[in-house]
Design a protein around this motif. Structure first.
Motif, PDB file in Angstrom:
ATOM      1  N   PRO A  87     -19.199 -47.139 -88.419  1.00 33.03           N
ATOM      2  CA  PRO A  87     -18.792 -47.810 -89.541  1.00 33.03           C
ATOM      3  C   PRO A  87     -17.582 -48.504 -89.126  1.00 33.03           C
ATOM      4  N   LEU A  88     -17.308 -49.779 -89.904  1.00 39.07           N
ATOM      5  CA  LEU A  88     -16.132 -50.677 -89.456  1.00 39.07           C
ATOM      6  C   LEU A  88     -14.913 -49.707 -89.763  1.00 39.07           C
ATOM      7  N   ASP A  89     -13.832 -50.062 -88.823  1.00 40.82           N
ATOM      8  CA  ASP A  89     -12.601 -49.349 -89.098  1.00 40.82           C
ATOM      9  C   ASP A  89     -11.964 -49.835 -90.431  1.00 40.82           C
ATOM     10  N   ARG A  90     -11.613 -49.129 -91.308  1.00 46.58           N
ATOM     11  CA  ARG A  90     -11.162 -49.465 -92.812  1.00 46.58           C
ATOM     12  C   ARG A  90      -9.668 -50.042 -92.402  1.00 46.58           C
ATOM     13  N   ALA A  91      -8.820 -49.230 -91.556  1.00 51.91           N
ATOM     14  CA  ALA A  91      -7.542 -49.630 -91.366  1.00 51.91           C
ATOM     15  C   ALA A  91      -7.305 -50.689 -90.875  1.00 51.91           C
ATOM     16  N   HIS A  92      -8.278 -51.182 -89.796  1.00 45.26           N
ATOM     17  CA  HIS A  92      -8.056 -52.360 -89.061  1.00 45.26           C
ATOM     18  C   HIS A  92      -8.590 -53.594 -90.018  1.00 45.26           C
ATOM     19  N   LEU A  93      -9.468 -53.505 -90.966  1.00 42.72           N
ATOM     20  CA  LEU A  93      -9.972 -54.420 -91.939  1.00 42.72           C
ATOM     21  C   LEU A  93      -8.674 -54.717 -92.738  1.00 42.72           C
ATOM     22  N   ASP A  94      -7.878 -53.581 -93.228  1.00 39.58           N
ATOM     23  CA  ASP A  94      -6.711 -53.735 -94.265  1.00 39.58           C
ATOM     24  C   ASP A  94      -5.611 -54.647 -93.568  1.00 39.58           C
ATOM     25  N   ARG A  95      -5.643 -54.509 -92.064  1.00 40.98           N
ATOM     26  CA  ARG A  95      -4.389 -55.014 -91.357  1.00 40.98           C
ATOM     27  C   ARG A  95      -4.902 -56.576 -91.179  1.00 40.98           C
ATOM     28  N   LEU A  96      -6.220 -56.935 -91.020  1.00 41.71           N
ATOM     29  CA  LEU A  96      -6.663 -58.184 -90.784  1.00 41.71           C
ATOM     30  C   LEU A  96      -6.592 -58.743 -92.333  1.00 41.71           C
ATOM     31  N   LYS A  97      -6.796 -58.326 -93.298  1.00 38.75           N
ATOM     32  CA  LYS A  97      -6.546 -58.900 -94.607  1.00 38.75           C
ATOM     33  C   LYS A  97      -5.291 -59.308 -94.777  1.00 38.75           C
ATOM     34  N   THR A  98      -4.200 -58.424 -94.519  1.00 37.03           N
ATOM     35  CA  THR A  98      -2.811 -58.593 -94.275  1.00 37.03           C
ATOM     36  C   THR A  98      -2.399 -59.842 -93.707  1.00 37.03           C
ATOM     37  N   LEU A  99      -3.045 -59.971 -92.520  1.00 38.36           N
ATOM     38  CA  LEU A  99      -2.750 -61.260 -91.576  1.00 38.36           C
ATOM     39  C   LEU A  99      -3.296 -62.303 -92.337  1.00 38.36           C
ATOM     40  N   VAL A 100      -4.486 -62.334 -92.839  1.00 36.93           N
ATOM     41  CA  VAL A 100      -5.286 -63.537 -93.300  1.00 36.93           C
ATOM     42  C   VAL A 100      -4.498 -64.097 -94.494  1.00 36.93           C
ATOM     43  N   ASP A 101      -4.114 -63.134 -95.300  1.00 35.45           N
ATOM     44  CA  ASP A 101      -3.368 -63.425 -96.552  1.00 35.45           C
ATOM     45  C   ASP A 101      -2.168 -63.987 -96.264  1.00 35.45           C
ATOM     46  N   ARG A 102      -1.339 -63.619 -95.231  1.00 36.90           N
ATOM     47  CA  ARG A 102       0.100 -64.013 -94.769  1.00 36.90           C
ATOM     48  C   ARG A 102      -0.183 -65.567 -94.315  1.00 36.90           C
ATOM     49  N   TYR A 103      -1.155 -65.954 -93.488  1.00 37.76           N
ATOM     50  CA  TYR A 103      -1.015 -67.217 -92.816  1.00 37.76           C
ATOM     51  C   TYR A 103      -2.279 -68.078 -93.497  1.00 37.76           C
ATOM     52  N   GLU A 104      -3.093 -67.623 -94.159  1.00 35.29           N
ATOM     53  CA  GLU A 104      -4.281 -68.498 -94.816  1.00 35.29           C
ATOM     54  C   GLU A 104      -4.759 -69.366 -93.600  1.00 35.29           C
ATOM     55  N   PRO A 105      -5.246 -68.869 -92.675  1.00 39.90           N
ATOM     56  CA  PRO A 105      -5.913 -69.559 -91.796  1.00 39.90           C
ATOM     57  C   PRO A 105      -6.822 -70.507 -92.039  1.00 39.90           C
ATOM     58  N   ALA A 106      -7.335 -71.581 -91.302  1.00 40.03           N
ATOM     59  CA  ALA A 106      -8.075 -72.413 -91.617  1.00 40.03           C
ATOM     60  C   ALA A 106      -9.501 -71.782 -91.350  1.00 40.03           C
ATOM     61  N   MET A 107      -9.702 -71.159 -90.396  1.00 36.90           N
ATOM     62  CA  MET A 107     -10.860 -70.314 -90.013  1.00 36.90           C
ATOM     63  C   MET A 107     -10.438 -69.115 -89.626  1.00 36.90           C
ATOM     64  N   PHE A 108     -11.526 -68.146 -89.808  1.00 39.52           N
ATOM     65  CA  PHE A 108     -11.533 -66.694 -89.259  1.00 39.52           C
ATOM     66  C   PHE A 108     -12.959 -66.438 -88.440  1.00 39.52           C
ATOM     67  N   SER A 109     -12.638 -66.096 -87.284  1.00 34.79           N
ATOM     68  CA  SER A 109     -14.032 -65.853 -86.524  1.00 34.79           C
ATOM     69  C   SER A 109     -13.980 -64.635 -85.748  1.00 34.79           C
ATOM     70  N   GLU A 110     -15.109 -64.054 -85.582  1.00 33.43           N
ATOM     71  CA  GLU A 110     -15.264 -62.838 -84.750  1.00 33.43           C
ATOM     72  C   GLU A 110     -16.609 -62.948 -84.053  1.00 33.43           C
ATOM     73  N   HIS A 111     -16.965 -61.893 -83.078  1.00 26.90           N
ATOM     74  CA  HIS A 111     -18.068 -62.023 -82.229  1.00 26.90           C
ATOM     75  C   HIS A 111     -19.549 -61.466 -82.509  1.00 26.90           C
ATOM     76  N   LEU A 112     -20.385 -61.929 -81.876  1.00 32.13           N
ATOM     77  CA  LEU A 112     -21.825 -61.206 -81.878  1.00 32.13           C
ATOM     78  C   LEU A 112     -21.550 -60.171 -80.790  1.00 32.13           C
ATOM     79  N   ALA A 113     -21.086 -59.150 -81.097  1.00 32.51           N
ATOM     80  CA  ALA A 113     -20.845 -58.127 -79.896  1.00 32.51           C
ATOM     81  C   ALA A 113     -20.637 -56.959 -80.646  1.00 32.51           C
ATOM     82  N   TRP A 114     -20.382 -55.784 -79.533  1.00 28.87           N
ATOM     83  CA  TRP A 114     -19.773 -54.663 -80.050  1.00 28.87           C
ATOM     84  C   TRP A 114     -18.664 -53.894 -79.129  1.00 28.87           C
ATOM     85  N   SER A 115     -17.826 -53.124 -79.574  1.00 32.59           N
ATOM     86  CA  SER A 115     -17.014 -52.627 -78.675  1.00 32.59           C
ATOM     87  C   SER A 115     -16.574 -51.009 -78.993  1.00 32.59           C
TER      88      SER A 115
END
Length: 307
Positions: A87-115
C-alpha cells in the motif's frame, strides 16, 4: 476517477517576469541557489525532487521560497512507488500534500516504476511487467494520490533495460490505458524513450506517435551514456550527467510537432555543471519550440492540450 486539472498551471500562473515564449526549465540544485536569486536566469521554471523538501524548514525551504517568488515550480516525486505491491505510505503522502499545498507547483509528476519491498525501500526506480494486474495496481495508486492531493498528476515513462516475458501490453498502450482510467497526464521523457527503444531495438519515433498526445503535460530531456558500443552488449544508460544528445534533440523536435509545445525540463542530476550550461540547454529547447510554432503558424501556449 478523474480530477479536474489544478488551475496552477504554467498557463494560468506563468513565471513572474518571464516572457510567455519561454518553456525550458532546469533542475534546481543547491549549488545554484544564491546565483539564481541574485541573477534570475532566463528560464521558465525550476523542478525540485519532492523528497528533498519534505522537512518542515531549514535552508532548502528558505531558498525555494525565495525562488518561488519569481519562478514557477515543478515538483517531481521519486518515492511513491506507484507500481509497488505494498500500500502507499500514508505518512509520505501527507508530507507530499504539505509540500504541494505550500508551493502550489505548476506540475507534480511521478514515475511508472516501483521501489518498495516488505523489508524496506530500494533506492532505485525499478521496471514493471505490463499486465492487467499491474495496470489495476497502478490505477488504484494513482487514484489514491490524486484524491489525496486534490489534483491530477503526470506519469513519467521509464528508461528500461529489460523486457518482461509476461507483459501483455506495449508500454505506450499501458500508459494510455492508465490515462484513460485515472485522468492523469503524461510526463513524456524523451531521453527515456531514446534509451529504452535503443535497448529494445524499437523505433522511438513510432513510440511518440502512439502516445496519447492530448495527455502530455510536460517533457523531460537529459543526457545518456552509451556502453559497449559496437558490440552485442551495447546498451544506453540513463545517466543525467551530460548535455542532451543529438538523438534526443531530434526526437524532441518530432514530439513537439506531434504533441505541441509543453513545459520542458533539462534533467541534470550528476556531475552538475555551472548554471549557465543548464540555462543554455533550456534556451536551446526554447529555440526548437519557437521554430516548431513558427513552422506550424501557431500561437499555442505552453501546457495546452490536456484538460
Amino acid at each position: 476517477m478523474s480530477i479536474v486539472w489544478s488551475d496552477s498551471s504554467l498557463v494560468d500562473r506563468p513565471s513572474r517576469g518571464m516572457p510567455v515564449e519561454r518553456w525550458g526549465g532546469i533542475s534546481l540544485k543547491p549549488e545554484h541557489y544564491r546565483e539564481i536569486i541574485e541573477n534570475r536566469p532566463a528560464v521558465a521554471f525550476f523542478e525540485v525532487h519532492a523528497e528533498n523538501y519534505m522537512s518542515a524548514g531549514g535552508p532548502p525551504h528558505r531558498y525555494l521560497t525565495a525562488i518561488r517568488e519569481h519562478y514557477a515550480i515543478s515538483v517531481h516525486g521519486v518515492g511513491l512507488s506507484l507500481g509497488g505491491h505494498l500500500p502507499l505510505d500514508r505518512a509520505h503522502l501527507d508530507r507530499l500534500k504539505t509540500l504541494v499545498d505550500r508551493y502550489e507547483p505548476a506540475m507534480f509528476s511521478e514515475h511508472l516504476a516501483w521501489s518498495t519491498h516488505p523489508r524496506g525501500f530500494l533506492n532505485d526506480l525499478l521496471p514493471l511487467p505490463y499486465t492487467h494486474d499491474t495496470l489495476r495496481r497502478m490505477c488504484e495508486h494513482i487514484d489514491a494520490v490524486q484524491s489525496h492531493l486534490g489534483r491530477n498528476i503526470l506519469l513519467e515513462n521509464p528508461a528500461t533495460y529489460i523486457r518482461f516475458d509476461e507483459s501483455t501490453f506495449e508500454e505506450t498502450d499501458f500508459i494510455n490505458e492508465i490515462v484513460g482510467r485515472t485522468g492523469c497526464g503524461i510526463l513524456l521523457d524523451i531521453n527515456n524513450i531514446v534509451v529504452s527503444c535503443a535497448n529494445h531495438e524499437r523505433d522511438p519515433f513510432d513510440y511518440v506517435s502512439r502516445i496519447n498526445a492530448g495527455a502530455v503535460g510536460e517533457f523531460h530531456l537529459a543526457g545518456h551514456q552509451r556502453e559497449n558500443e559496437g558490440t552485442l552488449e551495447e546498451v544506453l544508460i540513463d545517466t543525467h550527467d551530460r548535455r542532451v544528445g543529438s538523438s534526443v534533440w531530434a526526437l524532441y523536435e518530432a514530439a513537439l510537432s506531434l504533441v505541441g509545445v509543453r513545459p520542458t525540463l533539462i534533467e541534470w542530476d550528476a556531475s552538475v555543471p555551472s548554471l549557465d550550461v543548464l540555462v543554455g540547454e533550456a534556451a536551446h529547447a526554447d529555440v526548437i519550440a519557437r521554430g516548431i510554432l513558427a513552422a506550424m503558424g501557431s500561437s499555442q501556449r505552453p501546457g495546452a492540450g490536456h484538460g
